[in-house]
Scaffold this active site. Sequence first.
Site, PDB file in Angstrom:
ATOM      1  N   VAL A 105       0.841  -1.211   0.000  1.00 20.41           N
ATOM      2  CA  VAL A 105       0.000   0.000   0.000  1.00 20.41           C
ATOM      3  C   VAL A 105       0.869   1.251   0.000  1.00 20.41           C
ATOM      4  CG1 VAL A 105      -1.754   1.318   1.269  1.00 20.41           C
ATOM      5  CG2 VAL A 105      -1.944  -1.170   1.104  1.00 20.41           C
ATOM      6  N   CYS A 106       1.943   1.207   0.755  1.00 24.54           N
ATOM      7  CA  CYS A 106       2.837   2.364   0.862  1.00 24.54           C
ATOM      8  C   CYS A 106       3.467   2.707  -0.486  1.00 24.54           C
ATOM      9  CB  CYS A 106       3.929   2.078   1.886  1.00 24.54           C
ATOM     10  SG  CYS A 106       3.309   1.521   3.488  1.00 24.54           S
ATOM     11  N   SER A 107       3.926   1.689  -1.205  1.00 23.34           N
ATOM     12  CA  SER A 107       4.630   1.900  -2.470  1.00 23.34           C
ATOM     13  C   SER A 107       3.699   2.084  -3.659  1.00 23.34           C
ATOM     14  CB  SER A 107       5.564   0.721  -2.754  1.00 23.34           C
ATOM     15  OG  SER A 107       6.635   0.714  -1.843  1.00 23.34           O
TER      16      SER A 107
END
Length: 168
Positions: A60-62
Amino acid sequence: MSGLKAGDSFPADVVFSYIPWTEEKGEITSCGIPINYYASKEWADKKVILFALPGAFTPVCSARHVPEYIERLPEIRAKGVDVVAVLAYNDAFVMSAWGKANGVKNDDILFLSDPEAKFSKSIGWADEEGRTKRYAIVLDHGKVTYAALEPAKNHLEFSSAETVIKHL
């Protein structure tokens, strides 16, 4: 402490670890030297977005969180934001490489390390594994104007660039 909320002062003596971007160290395989980034001091007279996430190079972060801030950076700057910083518990070397992997140059977005999630733990926004949780904090001259913690690790709403921009 149980999080930050609008109207709170940003805590004093907050220090992160950071590798400044330089042209000669701009390749992902190059290695800079970590320095202390004295956030409380640096941000005392600035408008700042600090968004945190569980870890560099994670799904999700990337795929969503960081790319949205990169994409919307011109809009964020137009709203008077001086500093945009992303924070995770990863060390400064990993955070620096992640910034380079995302094509961020000239410290357009600061990729900061929260060693041992010390800051996140101090505000109650670290998980049981010792990672930073997903959250966003907007500061204006040392005062919190917006702060939100996501209800789950993979949830992205309250700390998204779209939502944070609405609170500038």
